[in-house]
Scaffold this motif. Structure first.
Motif, PDB file in Angstrom:
ATOM      1  N   GLN A   1       1.362   1.819   9.547  1.00  0.00           N
ATOM      2  CA  GLN A   1       2.413   0.903   8.313  1.00  0.00           C
ATOM      3  C   GLN A   1       3.898   0.724   9.109  1.00  0.00           C
ATOM      4  OE1 GLN A   1       2.061   2.589   4.553  1.00  0.00           O
ATOM      5  NE2 GLN A   1       0.024   1.927   4.121  1.00  0.00           N
TER       6      GLN A   1
ATOM      7  N   LYS B   1       3.984  -2.075  11.234  1.00  0.00           N
ATOM      8  CA  LYS B   1       3.640  -3.340  10.562  1.00  0.00           C
ATOM      9  C   LYS B   1       5.111  -3.591   9.883  1.00  0.00           C
ATOM     10  CE  LYS B   1      -1.198  -3.147   9.576  1.00  0.00           C
ATOM     11  NZ  LYS B   1      -2.180  -2.998   8.573  1.00  0.00           N
ATOM     12  N   ASP B   2       6.004  -2.958  10.289  1.00  0.00           N
ATOM     13  CA  ASP B   2       7.590  -3.208   9.710  1.00  0.00           C
ATOM     14  C   ASP B   2       7.641  -2.894   8.083  1.00  0.00           C
ATOM     15  OD1 ASP B   2      10.190  -3.380  10.732  1.00  0.00           O
ATOM     16  OD2 ASP B   2      10.042  -5.630  10.229  1.00  0.00           O
ATOM     17  N   LEU B   3       6.701  -2.042   7.532  1.00  0.00           N
ATOM     18  CA  LEU B   3       6.635  -1.975   6.180  1.00  0.00           C
ATOM     19  C   LEU B   3       7.857  -1.001   5.779  1.00  0.00           C
ATOM     20  CD1 LEU B   3       2.698  -2.037   5.678  1.00  0.00           C
ATOM     21  CD2 LEU B   3       4.614  -3.944   5.560  1.00  0.00           C
ATOM     22  N   SER B   4       8.487  -0.178   6.293  1.00  0.00           N
ATOM     23  CA  SER B   4       9.272   0.887   6.119  1.00  0.00           C
ATOM     24  C   SER B   4      10.729   0.717   6.464  1.00  0.00           C
ATOM     25  CB  SER B   4       8.954   2.249   6.315  1.00  0.00           C
ATOM     26  OG  SER B   4       9.695   3.230   5.786  1.00  0.00           O
TER      27      SER B   4
END
Length: 516
Positions: A396, A399-402
C-alpha cells in the motif's frame, strides 16, 4: 575353543552396551520469525526484514561481504573468483568460478545467468532496486565464465552493488523463465540452502544444498517458522522449540531473554534508520508549516529511551550515522511543542489536525510508531493509524496510499544509495523508476546527481552533506531513531563466524553454521 570365542564375544558385547553411545550432532535448525508469511522470495523484490533474512541463505552475489561484517573494505570474491577494471573505473571484467551449481536441476551457473540477473535487477518492472543500476551502460557475457560491464559514469562503489545484497543476487535464468510470476514462490539460487516449501501461517522449509561450491553445509534442514505473536515466539524459544529467534528492538526484551539459561542475545549492525517520510504534495502536508510542526513535536531522546540503550540511538540526519557522506550538522529541529502548536495555528489548524496513516503490525515498528503518535498528539497532531500486516503495508505504501510513511531501513553504507532511493525525484513512488521516495522530495536532485560523478572525494562528501541539509530544511522526512538488529540464539548454535553486522538484517547462515 568355540566356547572361549563365544564367551569373549559376549563379554565384548556387554562392554559395548554398557558404554553410552555419543549422541549425533543436531543438524536441524528452527528459526522463529515475526511474520505470518514471507512477502517475496524473489531476491530482486525482497525489501522487508522478513524476506531479506531468508533470501540471503539461498543466493550469492558476484562478490560478498565477509560473513559477519558490512565493511566495504572487506568485500571478497563469491561467484566471481577475480576481476579487473580500467583506470577510470568505467570498464569491469568479472571471471566466474567454474562448476558452481544452481539448486535443483537448473545446471551450472554461467555468465549468461549473471548478465540476465543484473539486467533484471536494473529493470524497474522486475526489481525494487533498479535505481541502483542507473549507471550501467551494458552487461555482456563474453564467454561462459566472463562478464563484461561498462558504466556510463563512475559510481561510488560498484562492488557494493554486486555483493550478496539487494540487486546483487544472481538468479537462474532457466528458473525465472520456467516459473515466470511464480518465481517468487519457487526461488532458485546457488546458496548453501535450497527452497523446499512455503506454508503461509506455518513455515518456510529449506534443505542443505549438498552441491554448494563452498562445501556441504553442516546444517541439514532449516525451518523458518512464522510466529507473529511476540509472546508465542518468546515462549517457543524459552521452551526450546526454536533455536534462533527474531528479537524485539526493546530493552526490556533484551534484559529478559539474556536472563534465560543457555541463551545469547545478538546485537549487531546495521542500525536501521527510521524516518517519518512526509508527502510534501498531499494535504495537509503540502504546507511546510505542518511538516515543520511534526519535526518540532518529535522527541528523539524519548523514543530512544523507550526502545533502550542497547538497541537504539537517536537519528542525526536523514541517512544513517557512519555512512560515507553522513553529517550530523544538517539543522535538525529540537523538540518544541509550543513551536509546533504555533506553526499549526499559523497553517490554519488552531484546533489541531488528523492524518490517516497506514502502518505495519510488525511489533517493534508498531510500538515505535505508537510512541511517535503520542508525541505528536501533544502538539495537536493526531495520527489515525490504519494497522495492516507487513506485506500489505509494503504494497500500500508503494501505491502512495499513506501521506506519512514510517520506514526503517539500512542500505549499503554510502550516502548515494540512501539519498537516491529515498529522496531523488526519479525514485518517487508511482513513477516507472519508483523506489522508496514516499515524500515526493526533489529538492536535492542536483546535489545527489552531481555527487555521483564527482571525482574529488572531499567535494563528493560536501555534495552529500548539502543534499541532507536541503532535505531537512524542506522537512521531506523527520529522522527518528536508529535501531540495531536484535536476535537471540541457543549457546549450542555456532554461526561459524563472529556476528558484528549483517546487511540481510538477520544472522547469515553459511556452510559453516552448526550445532556444537
Amino acid at each position: 575353543m568355540t566356547l572361549r570365542i563365544t564367551l569373549s564375544a559376549a563379554l565384548a558385547a556387554a562392554t559395548f552396551l554398557a558404554v553410552p553411545a555419543t549422541a549425533a550432532p543436531k543438524t536441524d535448525l528452527t528459526v522463529g520469525m515475526a511474520a505470518q508469511d514471507v512477502g517475496q522470495l524473489d531476491p530482486h523484490r525482497a525489501v522487508s526484514t522478513i524476506d531479506r533474512t531468508v533470501v540471503a541463505w539461498m543466493y550469492n552475489g558476484l562478490v560478498r561481504f565477509k560473513p559477519g561484517t558490512m565493511d566495504p573494505t572487506q568485500i571478497e570474491p563469491d561467484l566471481a573468483e577475480k576481476w579487473e577494471s580500467s583506470a577510470d573505473k568505467l570498464d569491469w571484467t568479472f571471471h566466474l568460478r567454474h562448476g558452481v551449481k544452481f539448486h535443483g536441476d537448473f545446471g551450472e551457473l554461467t555468465a549468461d545467468d549473471v548478465a540476465f540477473s543484473l539486467k533484471r535487477a536494473s529493470d524497474a518492472k522486475t526489481s525494487a532496486f533498479s535505481a541502483d543500476f542507473a549507471a550501467f551502460k551494458s552487461i555482456e557475457a563474453t564467454d561462459p565464465y566472463t562478464v563484461h560491464i561498462i558504466l556510463a559514469r563512475q559510481v561510488p562503489s560498484l562492488l557494493g552493488l554486486l555483493t550478496n545484497y539487494s540487486g546483487g543476487y544472481i538468479v537462474s535464468r532457466k528458473a525465472v523463465e520456467k516459473y515466470g510470476a511464480d518465481f517468487t514462490r519457487n526461488p532458485v539460487g546457488t546458496g548453501p540452502f535450497a527452497f523446499v516449501s512455503d506454508t503461509p501461517n506455518q513455515s518456510l522449509e529449506l534443505t542443505a544444498f549438498n552441491g554448494y561450491f563452498r562445501g556441504e553445509p553442516q546444517l541439514a534442514h532449516v525451518s523458518y517458522r512464522y510466529i507473529p505473536s511476540d509472546s508465542s515466539r518468546d515462549l517457543a524459544f524459552q521452551n526450546g522449540e526454536i533455536d534462533l529467534v527474531y528479537g524485539k528492538q526493546d530493552q526490556a526484551w533484551i534484559n529478559r531473554i539474556r536472563a534465560l539459561p543457555n541463551t545469547v542475545v545478538d546485537v549487531f549492525e546495521p542500525g536501521e534508520l527510521a524516518n517519518l517520510n512526509l508527502n510534501i504534495t498531499a494535504k495537509p502536508l503540502d504546507d511546510i508549516r505542518v511538516r515543520q510542526a511534526i519535526a518540532y513535536a518529535v522527541n528523539r531522546p524519548e523514543l530512544v529511551k523507550w526502545q533502550g540503550a542497547d538497541t537504539a540511538r537517536p537519528g542525526q540526519s536523514v541517512i544513517p550515522a557512519g555512512y560515507l557522506g553522513f553529517s550530523k550538522d544538517v539543522g535538525l529541529a529540537n523538540t518544541d511543542i509550543a513551536k509546533a502548536k504555533a506553526l499549526l495555528k499559523e497553517a490554519g489548524y488552531p484546533d489541531g489536525v488528523t492524518i490517516k496513516v497506514i502502518h505495519t503490525q510488525l511489533p517493534q515498528m508498531l510500538g515505535s510508531m505508537q510512541v511517535v503518535q503520542a508525541q505528536l498528539r501533544k502538539a495537536g497532531i493526531n495520527l489515525d493509524l490504519q494497522v495492516v500486516d507487513h506485506a500489505t503495508f509494503h504494497q500500500q505504501i508503494r501505491k502512495d496510499l499513506s501521506p506519512i510513511v514510517y520506514y526503517a531501513a539500512a542500505r549499503f553504507p554510502v550516502a548515494d544509495i540512501y539519498l537516491t532511493q529515498f529522496f531523488h525525484s526519479a525514485s518517487i513512488v508511482g513513477k516507472p523508476t519508483a523506489v522508496t521516495n514516499f515524500s515526493h522530495c526533489d529538492v536535492a536532485d542536483k546535489d545527489i546527481d552531481a555527487a555521483k560523478t564527482e571525482p574529488d572525494a572531499e567535494k563528493q562528501v560536501a555534495l552529500w552533506v548539502e543534499a541532507q541539509k536541503k532535505i531537512v530544511a524542506t522537512a521531506c522526512a523527520v529522522p527518528l531513531a536508529e535501531a540495531l538488529q536484535i536476535w537471540a540464539h541457543r549457546t549450542d548454535l555456532d554461526y561459524g563466524y563472529e556476528l558484528k553486522a549483517s546487511l540481510s538484517l538477520g544472522p547469515l547462515l553459511t556452510e559453516a553454521t552448526h550445532f556444537k
